[in-house]
Design a protein around this motif. Structure first.
Motif: not given
Length: 144
Positions: A51-62, A66-81
């Motif tokens: 997620v970090r490489r895709e959103l921060q490095s490639k798409r240049k999001l703040d 991105v950290t907020h999205l990772l916390k929101w997705a909460n867990g491996i299933a959420g991050k995948m889905d």
């Protein structure tokens, strides 16, 4: 003696390596439930990397967003889905990621059984989860 970096300053790749060593140590000490929980942690860090490489490095999001999205997705299933599969919905890697999602679900089911129902696990169950985690981590990391 060299001073170690604080955990939050280390890269996802270094975290994956560090946590994998912990997983191996737990497994070698025959702590099956702890090894399964650690496998879940390693997979989640690999998901964070994607997620970090895709959103921060490639798409240049703040980074904060991105950290907020990772916390929101909460867990491996959420991050995948909610993050990884939608990010790759129009990508040739989608089929591979859907296969990994099934492995992630099985890893997460074992983790939840341990955490929520205090389930005890056997060596065979731990070996299966660790092997699934290895497959998922290698698949996710090789994207980058």
């Amino acid at each position: 003696m060299a001073k170690r970096k604080p955990h939050q300053e280390s890269t996802d790749i270094k975290r994956i390596k560090s946590q994998w060593l912990k997983l191996r140590a737990l497994h070698s000490r025959r702590k099956w439930q702890a090894a399964i929980l650690q496998a879940n942690v390693v997979v989640e860090i690999a998901a964070n990397l994607v997620v970090r490489r895709e959103l921060q490095s490639k798409r240049k999001l703040d980074e904060t967003f991105v950290t907020h999205l990772l916390k929101w997705a909460n867990g491996i299933a959420g991050k995948m889905d909610y993050l990884i599969l939608p990010l790759f919905s129009r990508n040739k890697r989608l089929a591979m990621l859907k296969k990994q999602k099934r492995l992630v679900e099985r890893i997460d089911e074992k983790r939840n059984a341990i955490v929520q129902r205090s389930k005890l696990c056997t060596e065979i169950e731990a070996n299966i989860v660790v092997n699934r985690a290895k497959t998922v981590v290698e698949s996710l990391v090789k994207i980058y």
